[in-house]
Design an enzyme around this catalytic site. Structure first.
Site, mmCIF file in Angstrom:
data_model
loop_
_atom_site.group_PDB
_atom_site.id
_atom_site.type_symbol
_atom_site.label_atom_id
_atom_site.label_comp_id
_atom_site.label_asym_id
_atom_site.label_seq_id
_atom_site.Cartn_x
_atom_site.Cartn_y
_atom_site.Cartn_z
ATOM 1 C CB ILE A 43 0.401 1.204 10.826
ATOM 2 C CG1 ILE A 43 -0.022 0.345 12.003
ATOM 3 C CG2 ILE A 43 -0.372 0.836 9.584
ATOM 4 C CD1 ILE A 43 -1.498 0.536 12.360
ATOM 5 C CB VAL A 51 -0.452 5.304 13.007
ATOM 6 C CG1 VAL A 51 -1.569 4.351 13.417
ATOM 7 C CG2 VAL A 51 -0.998 6.728 12.887
ATOM 8 C CE LYS A 64 -2.728 11.078 13.762
ATOM 9 N NZ LYS A 64 -3.832 11.641 12.960
ATOM 10 C CG ASP A 167 -6.117 15.938 5.533
ATOM 11 O OD1 ASP A 167 -5.944 16.122 4.304
ATOM 12 O OD2 ASP A 167 -5.249 15.455 6.274
ATOM 13 C CG ASP A 185 -5.611 12.385 9.744
ATOM 14 O OD1 ASP A 185 -5.494 13.150 10.732
ATOM 15 O OD2 ASP A 185 -4.805 12.369 8.794
HETATM 16 P P1 ADP Z 1 -1.751 11.454 9.786
HETATM 17 O O1 ADP Z 1 -2.328 12.682 10.378
HETATM 18 O O2 ADP Z 1 -0.290 11.287 10.044
HETATM 19 O O3 ADP Z 1 -2.114 11.287 8.334
HETATM 20 P P2 ADP Z 1 -3.655 9.312 10.315
HETATM 21 O O4 ADP Z 1 -4.571 9.374 11.468
HETATM 22 O O5 ADP Z 1 -4.220 9.553 8.963
HETATM 23 O O6 ADP Z 1 -2.421 10.257 10.612
HETATM 24 O O7 ADP Z 1 -2.936 7.914 10.327
HETATM 25 C C1 ADP Z 1 -1.866 7.679 9.417
HETATM 26 C C2 ADP Z 1 -2.012 6.319 8.788
HETATM 27 O O8 ADP Z 1 -2.011 5.308 9.811
HETATM 28 C C3 ADP Z 1 -3.311 6.102 8.035
HETATM 29 O O9 ADP Z 1 -3.252 6.624 6.731
HETATM 30 C C4 ADP Z 1 -3.398 4.591 8.072
HETATM 31 O O10 ADP Z 1 -2.486 4.040 7.145
HETATM 32 C C5 ADP Z 1 -2.890 4.261 9.466
HETATM 33 N N1 ADP Z 1 -3.982 4.212 10.450
HETATM 34 C C6 ADP Z 1 -4.465 5.240 11.169
HETATM 35 N N2 ADP Z 1 -5.458 4.861 11.987
HETATM 36 C C7 ADP Z 1 -5.621 3.539 11.786
HETATM 37 C C8 ADP Z 1 -6.517 2.550 12.325
HETATM 38 N N3 ADP Z 1 -7.434 2.876 13.258
HETATM 39 N N4 ADP Z 1 -6.410 1.284 11.872
HETATM 40 C C9 ADP Z 1 -5.484 0.961 10.942
HETATM 41 N N5 ADP Z 1 -4.628 1.844 10.392
HETATM 42 C C10 ADP Z 1 -4.672 3.120 10.795
HETATM 43 MG MG MG Z 2 -3.926 10.939 7.516
HETATM 44 MG MG MG Z 3 -3.586 14.098 9.438
#
Ligand code: ADP
Ligand code: MG
Ligand code: MG
Length: 365
Positions: A43, A51, A64, A167, A185
């Protein structure tokens, strides 16, 4: 005030701290059978990992994936999810954490969460406009999630400490099918204990690199950009920094709310400050704009103050991103205001009955 640098973002894993007043793990640590976990598609590919969408026992999940070098972020995020009472409708649901070795022999760390179907708030706002009630519903759910994170919750023998997200932005807010939102996140999140200890501990891990992270940079509060966070009261300061970012997220929601434009076309989605400074400003440019010139994203002229609902929304956003951190609202207060706002518009413009109003509020929950 004593002005010192913001406690930097964690670079090294915080050692498990069993000596403190909070239990680090809930009694039953969630975990799962690794064999039941299926990976389907990527994703998102970010700086701190990938992710995936996948399934766990046929349930849709988001996975993740962190590499060995990102272990610190994994540990930090996992330990936030493992705190007691982290179950809240506006916080993404956590199913468990695992370590695995790939066929190539690489260690990976996995966090498994509920899959949130509509993706990020940024993506949602790019593709959709909102009416007033959905603006309020989404704003309310994000704010109630943040208010919950910020609160200490004592239930039974276990206490959830207050948590600063650090964040918050529209990419770390996910949209459910019913358009309620949840926060994800927790890679940079911090437990706020008896302040001083936490801040001193974090001061050891200086990391300037994350300051240039653009997604984050746009949402940095003026005092963060200035490197002048008041740490005398670290708990309040960290929460105030989150509230500043919340103000920008509420502005993003408002910017795509058709009701505010009185029948005129809704402008395309823009990131906060994009109109003022473009999408890839430097740290110095942001500092000049936000800290020195005290600029904020604009409210278009068509958002009329004569409408009390719009006025309340603008005031709430302004009270979130105030230059003076101490003047900002608390998340709980913003939550209350978002709830009131839905009724403000309805009273004035639709003349609906109290019964309809009450059922409208029920739908929020
Ligand atoms: P990072 O630390 O790399 O920003 P995130 O936890 O924000 O990681 O996840 C990155 C991206 O993955 C999010 O911005 C979203 O697009 C997608 N994502 C993360 N968790 C989910 C979830 N539970 N369901 C759907 N999409 C998700
Ligand atoms: Mg993020
Ligand atoms: Mg992050």
């Amino acid at each position: 005030y004593r002005k010192v640098c913001l406690p930097p973002r964690p670079k090294l894993p915080e050692p498990p701290d069993n000596s403190d007043m909070y239990l680090v793990k809930s009694p039953s640590t969630p975990s799962f059978e690794l064999e039941q976990l299926k990976f389907e598609e990527v994703i998102s590919r970010g700086r701190y990992g990938e992710v995936w969408k996948g399934t766990l026992n046929d349930m849709d999940v988001a996975i993740k994936v962190f590499t060995a070098s990102q272990q610190a972020y994994f540990v930090n995020e996992r330990d936030i999810y493992l705190l007691p009472h982290m179950d809240h409708e506006s916080v993404v649901t956590f199913f468990g954490a695992e370590e695995r070795v790939t066929p190539e022999g690489n260690v990976q760390y996995l966090l498994v969460m509920s899959y949130v179907p509509q993706g990020t708030l940024t993506a949602y706002l790019k593709n959709n406009t909102l009416d007033w009630s959905f603006l309020c519903k989404m704003g309310y759910s994000i704010t109630s999630g943040l208010a919950y994170l910020h609160s200490e919750v004592v239930r039974g023998d276990l206490t959830k400490p207050a948590i600063a997200h650090r964040d918050l932005n529209s990419r770390n807010v996910l949209v459910n099918s019913d358009l309620s939102c949840c926060i994800c996140d927790f890679g940079f999140a911090m437990k706020i204990k008896r302040n001083r200890l936490l801040c001193n501990g974090a001061e050891a891990n200086v990391e300037q690199a994350t300051l240039t992270d653009v997604g984050t940079l746009l949402y940095m509060a003026p005092e963060v950009l200035e490197g002048a966070v008041n740490l005398r009261d670290c708990e309040s300061s960290l929460k105030q920094i989150d509230i500043y970012a919340l103000g920008l997220v509420l502005w993003e929601l408002a910017s795509r709310c058709s009701a505010l434009y009185q029948g005129m076309p809704v402008p395309e989605y823009k990131l906060p400050y994009q109109a003022e400074i473009g999408v890839q400003p430097t740290f110095e440019e942001m500092q000049l704009l936000v800290t020195k010139n005290k600029a904020r994203p604009a409210f278009p002229d068509v958002w009329k103050d004569t409408n009390q609902a719009i006025r309340a929304l603008k005031e709430t956003i302004e009270d979130c991103w105030d230059q003076d951190g101490e003047a900002r609202l608390t998340a709980l207060c913003v939550e209350e205001r978002m709830l009131e706002m839905m009724t403000l518009w309805d009273h004035r413009h639709k003349g609906i009955t109290p019964t309809m109003l009450a059922s409208g509020l029920e739908n929020l929950e």
